[in-house]
Motif scaffolding. Structure first.
Motif, PDB file in Angstrom:
ATOM      1  N   ARG A  10      15.739  59.472  20.336  1.00  0.00           N
ATOM      2  CA  ARG A  10      14.513  59.538  20.957  1.00  0.00           C
ATOM      3  C   ARG A  10      13.472  59.328  19.102  1.00  0.00           C
ATOM      4  N   GLU A  11      13.835  58.733  18.220  1.00  0.00           N
ATOM      5  CA  GLU A  11      13.162  58.687  17.151  1.00  0.00           C
ATOM      6  C   GLU A  11      12.406  56.896  17.597  1.00  0.00           C
ATOM      7  N   PHE A  12      13.253  56.348  18.167  1.00  0.00           N
ATOM      8  CA  PHE A  12      13.181  54.761  18.180  1.00  0.00           C
ATOM      9  C   PHE A  12      12.305  54.474  19.237  1.00  0.00           C
ATOM     10  N   TRP A  13      12.097  55.496  20.564  1.00  0.00           N
ATOM     11  CA  TRP A  13      11.422  55.559  21.166  1.00  0.00           C
ATOM     12  C   TRP A  13       9.909  56.056  20.733  1.00  0.00           C
ATOM     13  N   ALA A  14      10.105  56.970  20.212  1.00  0.00           N
ATOM     14  CA  ALA A  14       8.791  57.639  19.805  1.00  0.00           C
ATOM     15  C   ALA A  14       8.083  56.646  19.039  1.00  0.00           C
ATOM     16  N   THR A 120       9.176  55.761  34.293  1.00  0.00           N
ATOM     17  CA  THR A 120       8.174  56.651  34.329  1.00  0.00           C
ATOM     18  C   THR A 120       8.838  57.959  35.103  1.00  0.00           C
ATOM     19  N   PHE A 121       9.773  57.331  34.885  1.00  0.00           N
ATOM     20  CA  PHE A 121      11.130  58.516  35.732  1.00  0.00           C
ATOM     21  C   PHE A 121      11.903  59.165  34.828  1.00  0.00           C
ATOM     22  N   PHE A 122      12.693  57.846  34.587  1.00  0.00           N
ATOM     23  CA  PHE A 122      12.897  58.393  32.573  1.00  0.00           C
ATOM     24  C   PHE A 122      12.281  58.819  31.598  1.00  0.00           C
ATOM     25  N   GLU A 123      11.261  58.472  31.601  1.00  0.00           N
ATOM     26  CA  GLU A 123      10.625  59.648  30.599  1.00  0.00           C
ATOM     27  C   GLU A 123       9.543  61.185  30.655  1.00  0.00           C
ATOM     28  N   ARG A 124       9.384  60.732  32.225  1.00  0.00           N
ATOM     29  CA  ARG A 124       9.234  62.126  32.004  1.00  0.00           C
ATOM     30  C   ARG A 124      10.506  63.384  32.450  1.00  0.00           C
ATOM     31  N   ILE A 125      11.687  63.187  32.647  1.00  0.00           N
ATOM     32  CA  ILE A 125      12.675  64.097  32.978  1.00  0.00           C
ATOM     33  C   ILE A 125      13.522  63.987  31.828  1.00  0.00           C
ATOM     34  N   ARG A 126      12.930  63.665  30.683  1.00  0.00           N
ATOM     35  CA  ARG A 126      13.786  63.705  29.200  1.00  0.00           C
ATOM     36  C   ARG A 126      12.679  64.773  28.356  1.00  0.00           C
ATOM     37  N   ARG A 127      12.047  65.053  29.051  1.00  0.00           N
ATOM     38  CA  ARG A 127      10.676  65.826  28.171  1.00  0.00           C
ATOM     39  C   ARG A 127      11.090  67.216  28.028  1.00  0.00           C
ATOM     40  N   ALA A 128      11.327  67.461  26.538  1.00  0.00           N
ATOM     41  CA  ALA A 128      11.559  68.619  26.069  1.00  0.00           C
ATOM     42  C   ALA A 128      11.357  70.290  26.946  1.00  0.00           C
ATOM     43  N   ASP A 129      10.012  69.902  28.179  1.00  0.00           N
ATOM     44  CA  ASP A 129       9.533  71.017  28.528  1.00  0.00           C
ATOM     45  C   ASP A 129       9.246  70.733  29.724  1.00  0.00           C
ATOM     46  N   ASN A 131      10.901  70.635  33.521  1.00  0.00           N
ATOM     47  CA  ASN A 131      11.529  72.269  34.673  1.00  0.00           C
ATOM     48  C   ASN A 131      12.642  71.818  35.141  1.00  0.00           C
ATOM     49  N   VAL A 132      13.642  72.271  35.677  1.00  0.00           N
ATOM     50  CA  VAL A 132      13.928  72.116  36.987  1.00  0.00           C
ATOM     51  C   VAL A 132      13.254  71.247  38.348  1.00  0.00           C
ATOM     52  N   GLU A 133      12.085  72.588  38.942  1.00  0.00           N
ATOM     53  CA  GLU A 133      11.124  72.024  39.606  1.00  0.00           C
ATOM     54  C   GLU A 133      11.087  70.480  39.978  1.00  0.00           C
ATOM     55  N   GLN A 134      10.089  70.166  38.781  1.00  0.00           N
ATOM     56  CA  GLN A 134       9.437  68.895  38.237  1.00  0.00           C
ATOM     57  C   GLN A 134      10.566  68.012  38.521  1.00  0.00           C
ATOM     58  N   LEU A 135      11.726  68.811  37.106  1.00  0.00           N
ATOM     59  CA  LEU A 135      12.695  66.591  37.634  1.00  0.00           C
ATOM     60  C   LEU A 135      13.373  67.010  39.092  1.00  0.00           C
ATOM     61  N   ALA A 136      13.397  67.667  40.078  1.00  0.00           N
ATOM     62  CA  ALA A 136      14.441  67.717  41.263  1.00  0.00           C
ATOM     63  C   ALA A 136      12.836  66.860  41.863  1.00  0.00           C
ATOM     64  N   ASP A 137      12.000  67.318  41.277  1.00  0.00           N
ATOM     65  CA  ASP A 137      11.016  66.649  42.333  1.00  0.00           C
ATOM     66  C   ASP A 137      10.528  64.869  41.846  1.00  0.00           C
ATOM     67  N   ASP A 138      10.368  64.397  41.323  1.00  0.00           N
ATOM     68  CA  ASP A 138      10.780  63.171  40.049  1.00  0.00           C
ATOM     69  C   ASP A 138      11.798  62.857  41.204  1.00  0.00           C
ATOM     70  N   ALA A 139      13.067  63.445  40.905  1.00  0.00           N
ATOM     71  CA  ALA A 139      14.306  62.438  40.868  1.00  0.00           C
ATOM     72  C   ALA A 139      14.191  62.027  42.588  1.00  0.00           C
TER      73      ALA A 139
END
Length: 338
Positions: A10-14, A120-129, A131-139
């Motif tokens: 994460r440090e590298f990505w940030a 974009t999908f990868f970045e969104r699902i790795r966010r600490a915040d 949630n399951v619903e967002q992860l499923a929708d993004d997938a």
């Protein structure tokens, strides 16, 4: 991957993802303004930059030449990257007897835009915040993109899945690492003499770095595996084993991302063709190369994260296919009335 590994990656990505300035608008610049068609050489190539008919690809090619060892960068001089809207493969290298000395690399927008969507999908699902619903929708959205790409070979950011407005500077920066690795793969074909009419360069230091893994290049599809390995070598920078090496991290991330996207776009990833090994074989060999060329400090967590993300999309595709099959069966065999 353990939780202790995640902060390092994460440090590298940030901190380390370098984004172009100004930030490109994929759905506009790459789908309209900068399109050039190979058949239009006399009129449309007059405004071409030194390395490409697309300014962004020119920047990525410069990055590749800057990272590559000097004599290999010199061997790549004269290569011209052609951004095309329609091409049957993701990218290809071929020699040209006129217009430009050396070789062409054809680069398909389908790969570039699919990579931007997956980043974009990868970045969104790795966010600490997340949630399951967002992860499923993004997938589900990414599964639709992958399924569409498998069927048509064309994906345009802004039309399907994640829109252009949802791409962030970080996700675009990550996707460019996949793009430049793909360019490095095609450059490797030229350096290795895989392109008819192009003389190979000396790659003794690469062979020494690969060691016993070089025996793999003799198996069917070995030229693709060799180009995969050399692509990482070209991009890894001068200090590949330095745990703070940004170049080695980017080479590692770009290779995993590019191959992960190719897997999502392959309807039958476990079966290759006469020239290309199965994508699963390429992924497995790539992991060995990463360990050898860049060390495991970041190659392991990056690989685990990319594989987790692609597995999530693949599982979503399987589930959606099963639901569609059940619905079709229910239509053909409705339940009897009671």
């Amino acid at each position: 991957m353990s939780e202790n590994d995640r902060p390092n990656a994460r440090e590298f990505w940030a901190r380390g993802v370098v984004t172009p300035s100004p930030l490109p608008s994929y759905q506009l610049e790459h789908q309209a303004e900068y399109w050039r068609v190979v058949d239009d050489k006399p009129t449309t190539w007059r405004d071409a930059t030194e390395y490409s008919n697309d300014p962004l690809l020119s920047d990525l090619w410069r990055k590749l030449l800057k990272r590559a060892p000097t004599h290999l960068a010199q061997a790549l001089s004269g290569t011209f990257v052609v951004k095309r809207q329609s091409w049957e493969s993701q990218a290809a290298t071929w020699a040209s007897p006129h217009h430009f000395s050396g070789a062409f690399i054809d680069f398909n927008v389908g790969f570039s835009d699919a990579t931007a969507q997956f980043a974009t999908f990868f970045e969104r699902i790795r966010r600490a915040d997340a949630n399951v619903e967002q992860l499923a929708d993004d997938a589900r959205r990414m599964a639709y993109v992958a399924d569409l790409w498998r069927e048509t070979g064309e994906v345009f950011v802004g039309d399907y899945g994640f829109t252009g407005d949802e791409l962030t500077p970080t996700s675009i920066g990550l996707s460019l690492l996949g793009d430049v690795w793909c360019l490095a793969h095609e450059a490797a074909h030229r350096v290795l003499g895989h392109v008819e009419g192009v003389r190979p360069a000396t790659v003794d230091e690469f062979s020494a770095s690969i060691g016993e893994l070089a025996a793999t290049f003799e198996e069917p599809g070995g030229m693709e595996l060799q180009a995969d390995a050399l692509a990482t070598y070209l991009l890894r920078g001068d200090e590949p084993y330095d745990p703070d090496s940004q170049a080695a991290f980017e080479a590692c991330f770009g290779s995993h991302l590019a191959l992960g996207v190719l897997k999502l776009g392959d309807a039958d990833p476990e079966n290759g063709d006469a020239d290309h090994p199965p994508i699963g074989r390429r992924l497995a060999f790539n992991a060995e190369v990463q360990e050898r060329l860049t060390g495991g400090a970041y190659s392991q967590p990056v690989r685990a994260d990319i594989e987790w993300s692609t597995a999530l999309v693949e599982a979503t595709i399987v589930a959606a296919t099963a639901r569609e099959a059940d619905a079709a069966a229910a239509q053909q065999n409705p339940l009897p009335e009671r």
